[in-house]
Design an enzyme around this catalytic site. Structure first.
Site, PDB file in Angstrom:
ATOM      1  N   CYS A 319      50.865  41.116  34.447  1.00 30.52           N
ATOM      2  CA  CYS A 319      50.230  39.813  34.265  1.00 30.52           C
ATOM      3  C   CYS A 319      50.829  39.040  33.091  1.00 30.52           C
ATOM      4  CB  CYS A 319      48.751  40.074  34.014  1.00 30.52           C
ATOM      5  SG  CYS A 319      47.857  38.595  33.632  1.00 30.52           S
ATOM      6  N   ARG A 418      46.773  33.035  45.597  1.00 25.48           N
ATOM      7  CA  ARG A 418      45.656  33.488  44.758  1.00 25.48           C
ATOM      8  C   ARG A 418      45.553  32.567  43.551  1.00 25.48           C
ATOM      9  NH1 ARG A 418      44.994  37.370  40.171  1.00 25.48           N
ATOM     10  NH2 ARG A 418      43.078  38.516  40.488  1.00 25.48           N
TER      11      ARG A 418
HETATM   12  P1  IMP Z   1      47.106  46.884  36.239  1.00 25.93           P
HETATM   13  O1  IMP Z   1      46.240  47.992  36.737  1.00 25.93           O
HETATM   14  O2  IMP Z   1      47.168  46.841  34.740  1.00 25.93           O
HETATM   15  O3  IMP Z   1      48.461  46.883  36.855  1.00 25.93           O
HETATM   16  O4  IMP Z   1      46.376  45.520  36.652  1.00 25.93           O
HETATM   17  C1  IMP Z   1      46.034  45.190  37.952  1.00 25.93           C
HETATM   18  C2  IMP Z   1      45.248  43.899  37.951  1.00 25.93           C
HETATM   19  O5  IMP Z   1      46.059  42.809  37.468  1.00 25.93           O
HETATM   20  C3  IMP Z   1      44.788  43.409  39.296  1.00 25.93           C
HETATM   21  O6  IMP Z   1      43.639  44.061  39.763  1.00 25.93           O
HETATM   22  C4  IMP Z   1      44.540  41.916  39.065  1.00 25.93           C
HETATM   23  O7  IMP Z   1      43.297  41.660  38.473  1.00 25.93           O
HETATM   24  C5  IMP Z   1      45.605  41.584  38.041  1.00 25.93           C
HETATM   25  N1  IMP Z   1      46.763  40.938  38.665  1.00 25.93           N
HETATM   26  C6  IMP Z   1      47.383  41.212  39.821  1.00 25.93           C
HETATM   27  N2  IMP Z   1      48.463  40.434  40.009  1.00 25.93           N
HETATM   28  C7  IMP Z   1      48.525  39.627  38.936  1.00 25.93           C
HETATM   29  C8  IMP Z   1      49.430  38.601  38.538  1.00 25.93           C
HETATM   30  O8  IMP Z   1      50.430  38.303  39.194  1.00 25.93           O
HETATM   31  N3  IMP Z   1      49.128  37.967  37.365  1.00 25.93           N
HETATM   32  C9  IMP Z   1      48.051  38.296  36.611  1.00 25.93           C
HETATM   33  N4  IMP Z   1      47.207  39.284  36.927  1.00 25.93           N
HETATM   34  C10 IMP Z   1      47.437  39.932  38.072  1.00 25.93           C
END
Ligand code: IMP
Length: 501
Positions: A319, A418
């Site tokens: 993100c 999204r």
């Molecule tokens: P991770 O587990 O730290 O990889 O975070 C996953 C979460 O990041 C997802 O459930 C979303 O809420 C968020 N997310 C997914 N895609 C994006 C993006 O492209 N930009 C910002 N947040 C994202």
């Protein structure tokens, strides 16, 4: 004047748990990780619960039907990504709901007129020795016989020999009807000393094969998350634009729970979406909403009727929302604040609205911290994207095996909007990146290890359940110097080949 929060907001890595008293009963096998998934009234039970507090992110690179099946078998739930057409998302949901553990759709099929040579080709492609013979050679055609490696001898038979001359014909096969349960199938397999039991419909069409060896692997999943009809549970992501078409299709496909997938959930679009779904379907389907990072956002969604609320802006590994838009909050602080709001809401209204910490989990212990801070369950993207079952391609890059992992706000995924500005206008900047993550093997092996770690820390805190952990946990902020102290330090760590850097 703008409102200022004078305290900085913190991430999980800035906290540690201080152990509590550990009694003899505090052993991992006594710990339950059951947790509510959707809202319930005081004194009642949550109508949907998870057996482990882990759900997979609403992302193209994380939650498809294959991962959803693997996770539900371990007791969690996946939210199938919504950044795809309504029909393909509904198909994925349907495939999870139709999945019958231990019932396999045959991928190696012959026709009576196939030759031994054809059989060898199929064996090379699939590696399967057991091949049903169907009228049209398809996996659901009329069953006419079965071939196993015991039916032919390569050294004594011509490659052109027809399958119908050496197959075991239908009238000599033991078969079972479509209504057979896995344990009934297993009994038939044992009673008749079979290796394979074909399951057929009333017209003799082949439905599935049940293998002797699969029954054992099925029994290895005592945590499986099942509905009343013993089908796996599955969730799906929706958006606040095409929900009037998407939701009916997902419900028809059998979805158990929906979540409105947005990087910013404190909005009229979300309350309108929830209102529409509740008006059409009542409690026939549950719907979570988010994401929010403070009490105001939580209350708004709880009042709007959300069945659970997701927390987290900008903490996801892929993100870049904070960098591009300047919004967000340290994930630990956000969870702590929203958990307080959830408890106050419960006191006030007698309604418990579960909260989900979404994004930013780097180490397994971050999950335990999130739970201790009040989260009912955690949503993970990067964690699941590393597994064999995740949709991303497995590649070798610079000698390392990796999987692809891309954000829903990255150019690769964002065509689906999204991060749409509304009114159909697409964003012109990205909120996520495209990346590689180290390949980590099978979901089952990783989840087993992670849940063991969570249970073991819970024992250190004297807790046998998640609510008990939330009540007893003692958390401390750590200084940046003690974070350094937390890793291996002042030693030269050996590599596997005994060399060191
Ligand atoms: P991770 O587990 O730290 O990889 O975070 C996953 C979460 O990041 C997802 O459930 C979303 O809420 C968020 N997310 C997914 N895609 C994006 C993006 O492209 N930009 C910002 N947040 C994202």
């Amino acid at each position: 004047m703008a409102k200022y929060y004078t305290e900085p907001s913190h991430t999980f890595s800035e906290y540690l748990l201080i152990p509590g008293y550990t009694g003899k009963e505090n052993i991992p096998t006594n710990v339950s990780l059951k947790t509510p998934l959707v809202r319930f009234k005081k004194g009642e039970n949550a109508p949907l619960k998870l057996n482990i507090p882990m759900v997979s992110a609403v992302m193209q690179s994380v939650s498809d039907d294959r991962l959803a099946i693997a996770l539900a078998k371990e007791g969690g739930i996946s939210f199938i990504f919504g950044s795809q057409s309504i029909s393909s998302q509904a198909d994925m949901v349907e495939r999870v709901k139709n999945y019958k553990a231990g019932f396999v759709v045959s991928d190696a099929n012959l026709m009576p007129t196939s030759t031994l040579q054809d059989l060898l080709h199929i064996f090379e492609e699939t590696g399967h020795h057991t091949m049903p013979v169907t009228e049209d050679g398809t996996s659901h055609g009329k069953l006419l016989g079965l071939v196993t490696s015991r039916d032919y001898r390569l050294s004594r038979m011509e490659p052109t020999t027809l399958v119908k001359t050496f197959m075991t014909p239908f009238d000599e096969l033991v078969t079972a009807p479509k209504t057979t349960s896995l344990s009934e199938a297993n009994d038939i397999i044992w009673d008749h000393k079979l290796n394979t039991l074909p399951i057929i419909d009333e017209n003799q069409n082949l439905c599935y094969l049940v293998f002797r060896k699969d029954y054992d692997s099925h029994k290895e999943n005592p945590n499986e998350l099942l509905d009343e009809e013993k089908r796996l549970l599955v969730g799906a992501g929706i958006n606040s634009r095409d929900y009037t078409e998407r939701v009916p299709a997902l419900i028809k496909a059998g979805v158990d729970v929906l979540v409105i997938d947005s990087s910013e959930g404190y909005s009229i679009w979300q309350s309108e979406t929830i209102a529409w779904i509740k008006k059409q379907y009542g409690n026939q389907v549950y719907v979570g909403a988010g994401n929010v990072v403070d009490e105001e956002g939580f209350r708004f969604l709880a009042d709007a009727g959300a069945d659970f609320v997701k927390i987290g802006i900008g903490g996801g590994s892929i993100c870049i929302t904070r960098e591009t838009k300047g919004i967000g909050r340290g994930q630990a602080t956000a969870v702590i604040d929203v958990a307080k709001a959830r408890d106050a809401y419960f006191e006030e209204k007698g309604i418990y609205v579960p909260i989900c910490s979404d994004g930013g989990i780097v180490y397994d212990y971050h999950m335990t911290l999130a739970l201790a801070m009040g989260a009912d369950f955690v949503m993970l993207g990067r964690y699941f994207s590393r597994f064999e079952e995740a949709p991303g391609q497995k590649l070798v890059v610079n000698g390392n095996t990796v999987k692809e992992y891309w954000g829903e706000g990255s150019a690769r995924a964002r065509n689906w909007g999204r991060y749409d500005l509304g009114q159909g206008k697409k964003l012109s900047f990205e909120e996520g990146v495209d990346s590689y993550v180290p390949y980590a093997g099978l979901l089952k092996d990783n989840v087993t290890m992670t849940t063991l770690k969570i249970k073991s820390t819970m024992c250190n805190c004297g807790a046998l359940t998640i609510p008990e952990l939330q009540e007893k946990a003692k958390l401390t902020l750590v200084s940046s110097t003690s974070i350094v102290e937390g890793g291996a330090h002042d030693v030269q760590v050996k590599n596997r080949d005994n060399s060191y850097k």
